[in-house]
Design an enzyme around this catalytic site. Structure first.
Site, mmCIF file in Angstrom:
data_model
loop_
_atom_site.group_PDB
_atom_site.id
_atom_site.type_symbol
_atom_site.label_atom_id
_atom_site.label_comp_id
_atom_site.label_asym_id
_atom_site.label_seq_id
_atom_site.Cartn_x
_atom_site.Cartn_y
_atom_site.Cartn_z
ATOM 1 N N ASP A 1 -7.359 29.548 -53.423
ATOM 2 C CA ASP A 1 -7.071 28.277 -54.101
ATOM 3 C C ASP A 1 -8.302 27.856 -54.907
ATOM 4 O O ASP A 1 -8.208 27.310 -56.001
ATOM 5 C CB ASP A 1 -6.773 27.162 -53.082
ATOM 6 N N GLU B 1 -10.637 29.735 -56.279
ATOM 7 C CA GLU B 1 -10.787 30.489 -57.537
ATOM 8 C C GLU B 1 -9.785 29.997 -58.574
ATOM 9 O O GLU B 1 -10.095 29.875 -59.756
ATOM 10 C CB GLU B 1 -10.586 31.982 -57.272
ATOM 11 N N LEU C 1 31.980 23.027 -57.639
ATOM 12 C CA LEU C 1 32.649 24.158 -57.005
ATOM 13 C C LEU C 1 33.756 23.659 -56.091
ATOM 14 O O LEU C 1 33.630 22.594 -55.487
ATOM 15 C CB LEU C 1 31.649 24.941 -56.153
ATOM 16 N N GLU D 1 25.949 33.988 -51.798
ATOM 17 C CA GLU D 1 24.623 33.368 -51.897
ATOM 18 C C GLU D 1 24.567 32.144 -51.000
ATOM 19 O O GLU D 1 25.599 31.634 -50.586
ATOM 20 C CB GLU D 1 24.379 32.855 -53.337
ATOM 21 N N LYS E 1 24.173 28.173 -50.383
ATOM 22 C CA LYS E 1 24.409 26.951 -51.150
ATOM 23 C C LYS E 1 23.266 26.000 -50.826
ATOM 24 O O LYS E 1 23.182 25.469 -49.717
ATOM 25 C CB LYS E 1 25.761 26.335 -50.768
ATOM 26 N N ASP F 1 21.040 22.769 -50.740
ATOM 27 C CA ASP F 1 21.425 21.358 -50.731
ATOM 28 C C ASP F 1 20.362 20.529 -51.431
ATOM 29 O O ASP F 1 19.518 19.893 -50.806
ATOM 30 C CB ASP F 1 21.613 20.896 -49.284
ATOM 31 N N TYR G 1 22.355 30.896 -61.587
ATOM 32 C CA TYR G 1 23.360 31.297 -62.579
ATOM 33 C C TYR G 1 22.761 31.316 -63.971
ATOM 34 O O TYR G 1 21.973 30.431 -64.326
ATOM 35 C CB TYR G 1 24.557 30.332 -62.539
ATOM 36 N N LYS H 1 31.710 25.660 -46.947
ATOM 37 C CA LYS H 1 30.766 24.682 -46.379
ATOM 38 C C LYS H 1 30.648 24.880 -44.873
ATOM 39 O O LYS H 1 31.655 25.037 -44.193
ATOM 40 C CB LYS H 1 31.252 23.238 -46.653
ATOM 41 N N CYS I 1 24.204 -15.119 -39.019
ATOM 42 C CA CYS I 1 23.407 -14.337 -38.079
ATOM 43 C C CYS I 1 24.014 -14.463 -36.677
ATOM 44 O O CYS I 1 24.234 -15.582 -36.194
ATOM 45 C CB CYS I 1 21.971 -14.838 -38.078
ATOM 46 N N CYS J 1 21.284 -16.498 -34.439
ATOM 47 C CA CYS J 1 20.839 -17.876 -34.647
ATOM 48 C C CYS J 1 21.803 -18.682 -35.504
ATOM 49 O O CYS J 1 21.618 -19.877 -35.687
ATOM 50 C CB CYS J 1 19.443 -17.883 -35.271
ATOM 51 N N CYS K 1 18.782 -12.018 -42.169
ATOM 52 C CA CYS K 1 18.802 -13.364 -41.622
ATOM 53 C C CYS K 1 17.523 -14.032 -42.133
ATOM 54 O O CYS K 1 16.426 -13.548 -41.863
ATOM 55 C CB CYS K 1 18.803 -13.323 -40.099
ATOM 56 N N CYS L 1 14.802 -17.416 -35.422
ATOM 57 C CA CYS L 1 15.765 -16.418 -34.962
ATOM 58 C C CYS L 1 15.076 -15.541 -33.917
ATOM 59 O O CYS L 1 14.129 -14.816 -34.222
ATOM 60 C CB CYS L 1 16.237 -15.610 -36.164
HETATM 61 S S1 IVH Z 1 27.071 28.054 -58.725
HETATM 62 C C1 IVH Z 1 29.978 26.831 -62.260
HETATM 63 N N1 IVH Z 1 25.493 28.660 -56.747
HETATM 64 O O1 IVH Z 1 26.625 23.269 -55.503
HETATM 65 C C2 IVH Z 1 29.450 26.706 -60.879
HETATM 66 N N2 IVH Z 1 25.997 26.361 -57.111
HETATM 67 O O2 IVH Z 1 29.222 21.954 -55.222
HETATM 68 C C3 IVH Z 1 28.002 26.863 -60.832
HETATM 69 N N3 IVH Z 1 24.851 24.846 -55.556
HETATM 70 O O3 IVH Z 1 26.718 21.812 -58.682
HETATM 71 C C4 IVH Z 1 27.460 26.573 -59.497
HETATM 72 N N4 IVH Z 1 23.781 26.394 -54.430
HETATM 73 O O4 IVH Z 1 24.444 22.057 -57.509
HETATM 74 C C5 IVH Z 1 26.116 27.674 -57.414
HETATM 75 N N5 IVH Z 1 24.078 29.381 -55.051
HETATM 76 C C6 IVH Z 1 24.681 28.387 -55.723
HETATM 77 C C7 IVH Z 1 24.510 27.024 -55.375
HETATM 78 C C8 IVH Z 1 25.196 26.041 -56.095
HETATM 79 C C9 IVH Z 1 23.987 25.106 -54.558
HETATM 80 C C10 IVH Z 1 25.304 23.495 -55.912
HETATM 81 C C11 IVH Z 1 25.274 23.189 -57.367
HETATM 82 C C12 IVH Z 1 26.672 22.818 -57.733
HETATM 83 C C13 IVH Z 1 27.219 22.390 -56.418
HETATM 84 C C14 IVH Z 1 28.712 22.503 -56.390
#
Ligand code: IVH
Length: 666
Positions: free
Chosen positions: A32, A34, A82, A112, A114, A116, A224, A310, A404, A407, A422, A428
């Site tokens: 770090d 350097e 999605l 893949e 998903k 969050d 994507y 999900k 409340c 009180c 309140c 209170c």
């Molecule tokens: S593909 C045209 N891949 O999930 C669809 N989305 O519920 C392109 N998300 O808006 C989305 N991981 O924010 C894709 N591996 C993944 C994802 C992903 C999270 C989110 C993304 C999307 C939302 C849809």
């Protein structure tokens, strides 16, 4: 001899490379120290030669302080969401639907994670990040380019053989460790906490100051690619190409040639995701061939070639019995549902929080409703939905209290605030008691032997009206109380007596001034030294202090301007509490680290790196940037760079944890 321009260009390239090694691959090649040295050399050259300014320079990652709202721009390709599924059968339905629409027996899929977080669309032109847009309404989004530029894992300049113009979609996210630290800091400052990393990310990315965003350490995964001339005719191929351009692409991506392989991926990640350093809420399954994607096309809202599976949050269904309204120390009124007891993730649930009036309205909760409860990130479970099909005909809607419950004062709701308060701060009981509970708590006056029950008892027996009355108590006042002997009475009085030695910064924190948490109390004491200086400070003087903004300053001024508070402070002073910083001492400081030189590395659970640095200095030590034979300790958190680790080991420098460090300074 190189020209200055050559030097600048070469430093930028080198720094971008190391940035990529560190933030995208997690494989740093240099220390770090350097890195920082190179960065400051580049900064110096750029400052001296402003004609070579480049917004994509690694020096620009720290952000600036832009103001004003975000400009909206249309998306070149709409940003869709999605379709969600929650079961294996629905995944099979998706597979069969796709195959029959394409007229094939099977189809190659990509599975893949998903992520969050918050989705982002990045446009690259000639290998440079041109614009970053939020999803917005899907058709147009906010221009958050300045903020996104501070996310170290998002490349500003690409390498390799990239298309001249394309879009990269992905997710910005906040790792758990960063989220926990941010919330701890917010708790200390008595600010609202973020409910989860996704909310924290969306709050961060909409900040008006890129410099603030830079400090929040967001990360990203891209998932994507869109454009006219893409590198591959498959989704998987595009992601692998994107990886070579410098994007952060997860390793948890699987090319699946059967439904079975998709299921294997799902079941593996359903448990394994709990070990990931960031939040995921499912699996995304996409058709690999772009030709097939095009053939399948889109519905109004979602692509037909992808689906989100999900993960199940554990849920239970039970009946609502009643709703209580609870008043906290600050006067906030929280609705709490009493439920028919039900088993959920190994415990019996009887109560669930309803948060505030907005949440209650959204649920459209009626008496006797059957509700779904889930355990979120919080300790108390929450109600996530209502089974309206089971609603009793004629059942009345649950309304938020207007007065409340303690009180009877009429509740107020400030503009822009979700909470009801309140306003009867002085009359209170839960608020009055809450202030005393805060006063005696561990991080404030730490008075042994007094907890919630004793506070209750003292009020019931009319022995105290506020915390200052504690100092008038005698053993004989207490020893005659129910379930209290001479011995416990003496212990309490000793505890009260001992608290007179508690340092001023904690006394100030104990007073319960709105927005004055532990850190702010320390800052005030450090800057102004005694209670009179703080009580008499004007706004200008207060806001000049590090980390003190307008609302904190206003709150401090209002507190001391109030006669009742002034009397409270005077009575505490007469009892002999600490009301100034001792002449010689640093606030809370010592010389326990005198002569020691300590290097900080990694991410910590309980303190920010800045706090650790301050603590080292407060206790007489020296914080240094690089490890050498002279280093006394390396204070290591999570994700310490491997180069540093190696160096510490080679030089035989002891590595200590955050806990070890806390023990060291006592
Ligand atoms: S593909 C045209 N891949 O999930 C669809 N989305 O519920 C392109 N998300 O808006 C989305 N991981 O924010 C894709 N591996 C993944 C994802 C992903 C999270 C989110 C993304 C999307 C939302 C849809």
């Amino acid at each position: 001899m190189n020209t200055v321009e050559d030097q600048i260009i070469s430093l930028r390239k080198e720094l971008a490379h190391h940035n990529y090694q560190y933030y995208v691959l997690s494989q740093p090649e240099i220390s770090d120290y350097e890195f920082d040295k190179m960065l400051s050399e580049l900064k110096r050259l750029e400052d001296e030669n402003p004609q070579y300014f480049d917004p994509d320079s690694p020096t620009q990652r720290v952000g600036s302080d832009l103001d004003g709202g975000f400009t909206q721009y249309p998306h070149k390709y709409p940003m869709l969401s999605l379709a969600n599924t929650y079961s294996a059968e629905e995944v099979a339905d998706f597979y069969n639907r796709v195959c029959s629409a394409l007229g094939t027996a099977d189809v190659e899929l990509v599975a893949e994670l998903k992520y969050d977080g918050v989705s982002v669309s990045l446009t690259y032109v000639d290998g440079r990040l041109q614009r970053a847009l939020t999803r917005g309404d899907g058709v147009k989004g906010d221009d958050i380019t300045a903020n996104v530029r501070t996310i170290r894992s998002i490349p500003l300049i690409l390498h390799g053989d990239y298309p001249s113009e394309f879009e990269m979609r992905g997710e910005m996210l906040m790792p758990w460790a960063v989220f926990d630290r941010l919330n701890e800091e917010r708790a200390r400052q008595e600010e609202n906490l973020f409910a989860n990393p996704r909310n924290a990310t969306s709050g961060t990315i909409k900040l008006q100051s890129p410099a603030e965003v830079a400090k929040r350490n967001l990360d990203s995964y891209l998932y994507y690619m869109l454009g006219e001339q893409l590198p591959s005719d498959t989704h998987y191929g595009n992601l692998m190409a994107a990886k070579t351009y410098g994007f952060k692409i997860s390793d948890a991506i699987k090319l699946c040639s059967s439904l079975k392989e998709v299921y294997d991926f799902i079941s593996y990640w359903d448990t394994e995701r709990k070990n990931l350093p960031f939040a995921t809420d499912g699996i995304v399954i996409k058709v690999n061939s772009l030709q097939y994607q095009e053939e399948l096309g889109y519905t109004a809202k979602t692509p037909r070639w992808a689906i989100a599976y999900k993960f199940q949050a554990e849920q239970a269904c039970t009946q609502l019995l009643s709703v209580d309204f609870q008043v906290g120390r600050t006067g906030v009124v929280t609705p709490v549902a009493n439920l028919a007891p039900v088993q959920l993730s190994g415990t019996v649930v009887k109560r669930a929080t309803l948060h505030n009036a907005d949440v209650m309205d959204e649920l459209d909760l009626h008496y006797d409703d059957f509700v779904f409860v889930e355990k979120g990130g919080e300790i108390i479970p929450k109600i996530t939905g209502v089974d309206k099909s089971q609603r009793r005909p004629g059942a009345g809607k649950v309304k938020f209290a207007t007065v409340c419950p303690e009180c009877g004062a009429v509740l107020v709701r400030r503009e822009g605030d979700a909470a009801h308060y309140c306003p009867n701060e002085r009359g209170c009981l839960p608020q009055i008691k809450g202030k005393v509970e805060h006063f005696v708590s561990r991080k404030a006056m730490n008075i042994d032997g007094i907890g919630e029950e004793i506070v209750d008892l003292l009020f019931r027996e009319k022995l105290i009206r506020d915390a200052a009355d504690l100092y008038k108590l005698q053993v004989s006042d207490l020893s005659c109380l129910e379930r209290m002997g001479e011995k416990s009475a003496s212990k309490i009085i000793e505890g009260i007596e001992a608290s007179k030695q508690v340092p001023f910064e904690r006394v100030l924190f104990a007073m319960g001034i709105r927005y004055v948490g532990e850190t702010i109390a320390k800052k005030l004491c450090h800057a102004l030294k005694n209670i009179d200086a703080i009580a008499n400070a004007g706004k200008e003087q207060l806001v000049a202090i590090d980390e003190i903004g307008e609302s904190i300053a206003d709150s401090v001024i209002a507190f001391f301007a109030d006669d009742v508070n002034a009397d409270f402070v005077n009575r505490l002073r007469e009892s002999g509490l600490q009301f100034s910083v001792p002449e010689s001492a640093n606030v809370g400081g010592s010389d326990k680290l005198k002569g020691l030189s300590i290097v900080i590395s990694g991410v910590f659970q309980r303190h920010s790196r800045d706090e650790l640095k301050q603590l080292i200095e407060l206790h007489g030590g020296k914080n240094t940037g690089s490890i050498s034979a002279k280093t006394s300790y390396v204070l290591a958190g999570d994700n310490m760079g491997p180069a540093k680790l190696e160096k510490a080991k080679t030089l035989g420098v002891p590595i200590i944890s955050e806990e070890d460090f806390e023990r060291l300074i006592g």
